[in-house]
Design an enzyme around this catalytic site. Structure first.
Site, PDB file in Angstrom:
ATOM      1  N   LYS A 191      25.074 -42.313 -36.230  1.00 19.74           N
ATOM      2  CA  LYS A 191      24.373 -43.327 -35.420  1.00 19.74           C
ATOM      3  C   LYS A 191      23.951 -44.449 -36.364  1.00 19.74           C
ATOM      4  O   LYS A 191      22.999 -44.316 -37.122  1.00 19.74           O
ATOM      5  CB  LYS A 191      23.139 -42.675 -34.768  1.00 19.74           C
ATOM      6  N   CYS A 300      15.643 -49.635 -50.558  1.00 20.00           N
ATOM      7  CA  CYS A 300      14.641 -48.582 -50.648  1.00 20.00           C
ATOM      8  C   CYS A 300      14.083 -48.460 -52.057  1.00 20.00           C
ATOM      9  O   CYS A 300      12.922 -48.138 -52.245  1.00 20.00           O
ATOM     10  CB  CYS A 300      15.248 -47.264 -50.185  1.00 20.00           C
TER      11      CYS A 300
HETATM   12  P1  NAI Z   1      14.052 -47.234 -39.013  1.00 21.85           P
HETATM   13  O1  NAI Z   1      13.693 -46.152 -39.948  1.00 21.85           O
HETATM   14  O2  NAI Z   1      13.275 -47.315 -37.755  1.00 21.85           O
HETATM   15  O3  NAI Z   1      15.594 -47.126 -38.601  1.00 21.85           O
HETATM   16  C1  NAI Z   1      16.578 -46.461 -39.350  1.00 21.85           C
HETATM   17  C2  NAI Z   1      17.543 -45.751 -38.396  1.00 21.85           C
HETATM   18  O4  NAI Z   1      16.838 -44.781 -37.636  1.00 21.85           O
HETATM   19  C3  NAI Z   1      18.213 -46.671 -37.386  1.00 21.85           C
HETATM   20  O5  NAI Z   1      19.537 -46.245 -37.152  1.00 21.85           O
HETATM   21  C4  NAI Z   1      17.379 -46.456 -36.140  1.00 21.85           C
HETATM   22  O6  NAI Z   1      18.081 -46.744 -34.961  1.00 21.85           O
HETATM   23  C5  NAI Z   1      17.051 -44.986 -36.234  1.00 21.85           C
HETATM   24  N1  NAI Z   1      15.849 -44.571 -35.507  1.00 21.85           N
HETATM   25  C6  NAI Z   1      14.740 -45.301 -35.226  1.00 21.85           C
HETATM   26  N2  NAI Z   1      13.858 -44.567 -34.525  1.00 21.85           N
HETATM   27  C7  NAI Z   1      14.406 -43.342 -34.357  1.00 21.85           C
HETATM   28  C8  NAI Z   1      13.978 -42.124 -33.734  1.00 21.85           C
HETATM   29  N3  NAI Z   1      12.803 -42.037 -33.117  1.00 21.85           N
HETATM   30  N4  NAI Z   1      14.796 -41.055 -33.773  1.00 21.85           N
HETATM   31  C9  NAI Z   1      15.977 -41.119 -34.395  1.00 21.85           C
HETATM   32  N5  NAI Z   1      16.442 -42.231 -34.987  1.00 21.85           N
HETATM   33  C10 NAI Z   1      15.670 -43.337 -34.986  1.00 21.85           C
HETATM   34  O7  NAI Z   1      13.977 -48.591 -39.805  1.00 21.85           O
HETATM   35  P2  NAI Z   1      14.053 -50.097 -39.258  1.00 21.85           P
HETATM   36  O8  NAI Z   1      13.375 -50.209 -37.923  1.00 21.85           O
HETATM   37  O9  NAI Z   1      15.444 -50.545 -39.353  1.00 21.85           O
HETATM   38  O10 NAI Z   1      13.162 -50.835 -40.363  1.00 21.85           O
HETATM   39  C11 NAI Z   1      11.746 -50.741 -40.345  1.00 21.85           C
HETATM   40  C12 NAI Z   1      11.185 -50.576 -41.744  1.00 21.85           C
HETATM   41  O11 NAI Z   1      11.625 -49.358 -42.307  1.00 21.85           O
HETATM   42  C13 NAI Z   1      11.605 -51.614 -42.758  1.00 21.85           C
HETATM   43  O12 NAI Z   1      10.816 -52.740 -42.702  1.00 21.85           O
HETATM   44  C14 NAI Z   1      11.456 -50.860 -44.062  1.00 21.85           C
HETATM   45  O13 NAI Z   1      10.131 -50.931 -44.503  1.00 21.85           O
HETATM   46  C15 NAI Z   1      11.800 -49.456 -43.701  1.00 21.85           C
HETATM   47  N6  NAI Z   1      13.202 -49.105 -44.028  1.00 21.85           N
HETATM   48  C16 NAI Z   1      13.469 -48.428 -45.163  1.00 21.85           C
HETATM   49  C17 NAI Z   1      14.781 -48.144 -45.499  1.00 21.85           C
HETATM   50  C18 NAI Z   1      15.117 -47.432 -46.740  1.00 21.85           C
HETATM   51  O14 NAI Z   1      16.261 -47.463 -47.179  1.00 21.85           O
HETATM   52  N7  NAI Z   1      14.192 -46.748 -47.336  1.00 21.85           N
HETATM   53  C19 NAI Z   1      15.900 -48.566 -44.677  1.00 21.85           C
HETATM   54  C20 NAI Z   1      15.509 -49.228 -43.459  1.00 21.85           C
HETATM   55  C21 NAI Z   1      14.212 -49.480 -43.190  1.00 21.85           C
END
Ligand code: NAI
Ligand code: MG
Length: 498
Positions: A191, A300
């Site tokens: 996903k 990250c």
């Molecule tokens: P997110 O963690 O919400 O999304 C990442 C993935 O998880 C996406 O594919 C999303 O559709 C999925 N997802 C979201 N909610 C879910 C749920 N309840 N159950 C299962 N899957 C779910 O991150 P997002 O919204 O893209 O970014 C928000 C913040 O997260 C960023 O501002 C950043 O601070 C952090 N982030 C950190 C990352 C890293 O590599 N450590 C990568 C992306 C975001």
């Protein structure tokens, strides 16, 4: 970098507002609901394409296909067969590498030189795990139950793997999750992020071309709240491997508890980079800058807490600011761009909120923070790279993951003090240190609580070297031999020989 192709033209050929179906059981399909998601270029917020907004019923269909493949066609593949498939995937992805990189850059903004530069890490991962596919083995173990009892272990694939990835590195994240699954004989439902779903769809089709049987790799596009959540809780998914925010990671771990899924979480960070007073300043400045600005801070491992020895901080900040001001902000597909856009408006406003908090809490803004103006910036999510000085540990910008181009410089006086402050965070993904003193380096590495530590550099990642965090940065490693264990179950077998 001099390109032999026109990336904007390739992007236009790939995506011109059309519908890109998802990939379930080897077939291109729309969402059962018929709903779509708009996909945009973050450098302009113009439409690139639409993808299906898959829901629970689409995830269920993909999991069912993955289960059939796991028990059917894919189970007939020997390790040698799986190795061949992985090597063919590496070949077709290498052939189409420029196209894949243009697609990633168009969808999520990372400058093309960087997406292109990830080749070794991504193609290398496929070839690394192709090697591992033929090296899986159990053990013969001496037991004390009886001399007529023979005991050994076999290693078996866990089954159907749900992979949920973020938008900041769609190609790398897809391969990091799919390659070990294929090496071990698992099947996958991936996903991608709603912010960058396009390249994973392309990758699934290349895998089919390379001989991956139908149902072995499925890609369901959709929101996290619906498609992601269903995959995380699905009773027939045996393992979930996730990269993204810590908040979502916790939700996924909770959802997985119902059928006790195996879970790997690669989450956020607030990584410290320590510049000692004996550091090679001219070497450290560009590294410290790009440790954050590489993807406009959307990585990250961003070294966003920059601890600089007080004796050298004036010189260091001056050189860092000059470096930051010299970076070219622009469309990721334009030649010479150092810094691309942020992923979307919400993220841009979130980062601006952090910049406002930094000022309000008393940090000194040295440079950056405005939206650049002029030709090429209209409608995109651009921000000038930021340096804050005089930052203290209690400030919001020193504590929270910003995921934007913001460096906080925190002065320090002694090594004892800086190690304690570097570790005083809920996160533990990465850390770095610049020093010319070998024993300072060794002593500090030992005491830093982080999954990866870099000395006199930052950011190195390799398929053979495990990567992953401690504490609230998650658990489990990706890369390396260790990663395979997370896709395998151990079976103990006893045989009475008399
Ligand atoms: P997110 O963690 O919400 O999304 C990442 C993935 O998880 C996406 O594919 C999303 O559709 C999925 N997802 C979201 N909610 C879910 C749920 N309840 N159950 C299962 N899957 C779910 O991150 P997002 O919204 O893209 O970014 C928000 C913040 O997260 C960023 O501002 C950043 O601070 C952090 N982030 C950190 C990352 C890293 O590599 N450590 C990568 C992306 C975001
Ligand atoms: Mg996009």
């Amino acid at each position: 970098m001099t390109l032999t192709f026109d990336p904007h033209q390739i992007a236009e050929t790939l995506y011109h507002g059309q519908f890109c179906p998802m990939f379930i059981d080897g077939k291109d399909v729309p969402a059962r609901s018929g709903e779509v998601l708009n996909v945009v270029d973050p450098a302009s917020n113009r439409a690139l394409a639409t993808v299906p907004c898959g829901g629970a019923e689409d995830v269920d269909a993909a999991v069912a296909a993955a289960r059939r493949a796991f028990e059917g066609a894919w189970s007939k593949f020997t390790p040698y067969d799986r190795q061949e498939v992985l090597l063919r995937i590496a070949d077709v992805m290498e052939r189409d590498w420029e196209k894949l990189c243009v697609s990633d850059t168009a969808d999520m903004g990372l400058p093309l030189a960087r997406t292109l530069g990830n080749k070794r890490r991504v193609i290398g991962m496929l070839r690394f795990y192709a090697g591992q596919a033929v090296a899986l083995h159990g053990d013969v173990i001496e037991n004390s139950v009886s001399q007529s009892m023979f005991s050994f272990t076999t290693r078996e694939p866990v089954g159907v793997v749900g992979a949920i990835i973020p938008w900041n590195a769609p190609t790398a994240a897809s391969i990091w999750k799919i390659a070990p699954a294929l090496a071990t004989g698992c099947t996958v439902v991936l996903k991608p992020s709603e912010d960058a779903p396009l390249t994973p769809l392309m990758i699934a089709r290349l895998m089919q071309e390379a001989g991956v049987p139908d149902g072995v790799v499925n890609v369901v596009t959709g929101t996290g709240r619906e498609a992601g959540a269903r995959l995380a809780e699905h009773p027939d998914v045996n393992k979930v491997v996730f990269t993204g925010s810590t908040a979502t990671g916790k939700t996924i771990a909770r959802a997985g508890v119902e059928n006790l899924k195996r879970i790997t979480l690669e989450l956020g960070g607030k990584s410290p980079l320590i510049i000692c007073k004996d550091a090679d300043i001219d070497k450290a400045v560009p590294v410290a800058a790009m440790a954050v600005y590489a993807h406009s801070g959307q990585i990250c491992i961003a070294g966003s807490r920059l601890f600089v020895a007080r004796e050298i901080q004036d010189e260091f900040i001056e050189k860092l600011a000059a470096f930051a001001r010299g970076l070219k902000i622009g469309h990721g597909l334009d030649e010479g761009t150092d810094l691309g856009p942020l992923i979307n408006r919400v993220q841009t406003e979130k980062v601006e909120g952090y910049i406002a908090a930094g000022k309000a809490e008393g940090a000194r803004l040295v440079t950056g923070g405005a939206r650049p103006e002029g030709e090429g910036y209209d409608g995109g999510n651009f921000l000038e790279p930021v340096i804050f000085a005089d930052v203290t540990d209690d400030m919001t910008i020193a504590r929270e993951e910003i995921f934007g181009p913001v460096i906080s410089v925190l002065p320090f006086d002694t090594m004892e003090e800086v190690i304690a402050r570097a570790n005083a965070t809920p996160y533990g993904l990465a850390a770095g240190i610049f020093t010319r003193d070998l024993s300072t380096a060794h002593r500090t590495v030992k005491r830093l609580k982080a999954g990866s530590v870099w000395v006199n550099m930052y950011h190195a990642i390799d398929p053979a070297v495990p990567f992953g965090g401690l504490k609230m940065s998650g658990y489990g490693k990706e890369g390396g031999v260790e990663h395979l264990q997370a896709y395998l179950d151990t079976k103990a077998v006893w045989i009475q020989t008399e």
